[in-house]
Write a protein that holds these residues in place. Structure first.
Motif, mmCIF file in Angstrom:
data_model
loop_
_atom_site.group_PDB
_atom_site.id
_atom_site.type_symbol
_atom_site.label_atom_id
_atom_site.label_comp_id
_atom_site.label_asym_id
_atom_site.label_seq_id
_atom_site.Cartn_x
_atom_site.Cartn_y
_atom_site.Cartn_z
ATOM 1 N N TYR A 3 89.328 4.950 110.486
ATOM 2 C CA TYR A 3 89.874 3.612 110.311
ATOM 3 C C TYR A 3 88.749 2.575 110.326
ATOM 4 N N VAL A 4 87.806 2.751 111.217
ATOM 5 C CA VAL A 4 86.678 1.818 111.327
ATOM 6 C C VAL A 4 85.854 1.823 110.044
ATOM 7 N N ARG A 5 85.607 3.010 109.512
ATOM 8 C CA ARG A 5 84.814 3.115 108.274
ATOM 9 C C ARG A 5 85.565 2.505 107.093
ATOM 10 N N TRP A 6 86.900 2.681 107.044
ATOM 11 C CA TRP A 6 87.708 2.082 105.980
ATOM 12 C C TRP A 6 87.628 0.560 106.065
ATOM 13 N N ARG A 7 87.776 0.022 107.292
ATOM 14 C CA ARG A 7 87.704 -1.424 107.473
ATOM 15 C C ARG A 7 86.302 -1.958 107.150
ATOM 16 N N GLN A 8 85.281 -1.179 107.469
ATOM 17 C CA GLN A 8 83.915 -1.576 107.146
ATOM 18 C C GLN A 8 83.763 -1.675 105.626
ATOM 19 N N ARG A 19 77.455 -2.288 97.479
ATOM 20 C CA ARG A 19 78.464 -1.340 97.009
ATOM 21 C C ARG A 19 78.173 0.079 97.476
ATOM 22 N N ALA A 20 76.903 0.445 97.555
ATOM 23 C CA ALA A 20 76.555 1.804 97.988
ATOM 24 C C ALA A 20 76.996 2.030 99.437
ATOM 25 N N ALA A 21 76.798 1.034 100.280
ATOM 26 C CA ALA A 21 77.222 1.151 101.679
ATOM 27 C C ALA A 21 78.745 1.205 101.776
ATOM 28 N N ALA A 22 79.414 0.400 100.955
ATOM 29 C CA ALA A 22 80.882 0.422 100.942
ATOM 30 C C ALA A 22 81.379 1.786 100.461
ATOM 31 N N ASP A 24 79.830 4.673 100.662
ATOM 32 C CA ASP A 24 79.574 5.662 101.721
ATOM 33 C C ASP A 24 80.632 5.578 102.816
ATOM 34 N N ALA A 25 80.948 4.348 103.226
ATOM 35 C CA ALA A 25 81.955 4.155 104.270
ATOM 36 C C ALA A 25 83.325 4.654 103.807
ATOM 37 N N LEU A 26 83.672 4.371 102.557
ATOM 38 C CA LEU A 26 84.960 4.824 102.025
ATOM 39 C C LEU A 26 85.023 6.347 101.935
ATOM 40 N N ARG A 27 83.944 6.961 101.485
ATOM 41 C CA ARG A 27 83.903 8.423 101.404
ATOM 42 C C ARG A 27 84.096 9.037 102.787
ATOM 43 N N GLU A 28 83.396 8.483 103.767
ATOM 44 C CA GLU A 28 83.520 9.008 105.124
ATOM 45 C C GLU A 28 84.941 8.817 105.657
ATOM 46 N N PRO A 39 97.586 11.029 106.317
ATOM 47 C CA PRO A 39 97.886 10.645 104.935
ATOM 48 C C PRO A 39 97.906 9.140 104.678
ATOM 49 N N LEU A 40 98.312 8.333 105.650
ATOM 50 C CA LEU A 40 98.331 6.888 105.432
ATOM 51 C C LEU A 40 96.922 6.329 105.290
ATOM 52 N N LEU A 41 96.019 6.768 106.156
ATOM 53 C CA LEU A 41 94.637 6.323 106.061
ATOM 54 C C LEU A 41 94.010 6.810 104.763
#
Length: 145
Positions: A3-8, A19-22, A24-28, A39-41
């Motif tokens: 959740y933290v990585r998604w919000r980041q 964008r590269a950092a975003a 990476d965070a989304l992939r994680e 499934p919601l996350l």
């Protein structure tokens, strides 16, 4: 942590961050959500990736230039708005999704209509589908209709 990585990623994208950092965070976030069977996350991470046009693949593919899309002259933000229009979102929903005002979303939609040479949101959505920009159905994002 997912959740933290998604919000980041959401904050980086909304703030015009790297964008590269975003990505990476989304992939994680997506990987953690899949591992934890959340499934919601996972749906939220995929939705944000789609709206921001970020690949969730382990090794992001190089952007493939599409001459039809390039000829349209749409900015990256306008392409994102067009995808949301194609999903049936209202200006208010687009604004909330992209952290912009409803009025700003309206201005983007007006510019998109002019650049595409169409008169309505439906025609713009049809153009997006014809160009292969919009999925025929997005899980968890039903649209209006």
């Amino acid at each position: 942590m997912g959740y933290v990585r998604w919000r980041q990623a959401e904050a980086l994208i909304a703030g015009g961050g790297e964008r590269a950092a975003a990505a990476d965070a989304l992939r994680e976030a997506a990987d953690l959500a899949a591992d934890l069977a959340a499934p919601l996350l996972l749906a939220e991470a995929k939705g944000l990736a789609r709206r921001a046009r970020v690949s969730l693949e382990a090794e992001p593919e190089d952007a493939v230039e599409d001459p039809d899309i390039d000829r349209l002259g749409l900015t990256e933000r306008e392409l994102t708005v067009l995808l949301l229009v194609a999903e049936g979102h209202t200006n208010r929903e687009i604004g909330e999704s992209l952290f912009i005002s409803e009025k700003t979303a309206s201005v983007h939609v007006s510019r998109i209509l002019a650049k595409l040479g169409v008169r309505s949101r439906v025609e713009a959505a049809t153009s997006a589908h014809r160009l292969g920009l919009a999925a025929t159905s997005a899980p968890g994002h039903g649209g209006r209709g």
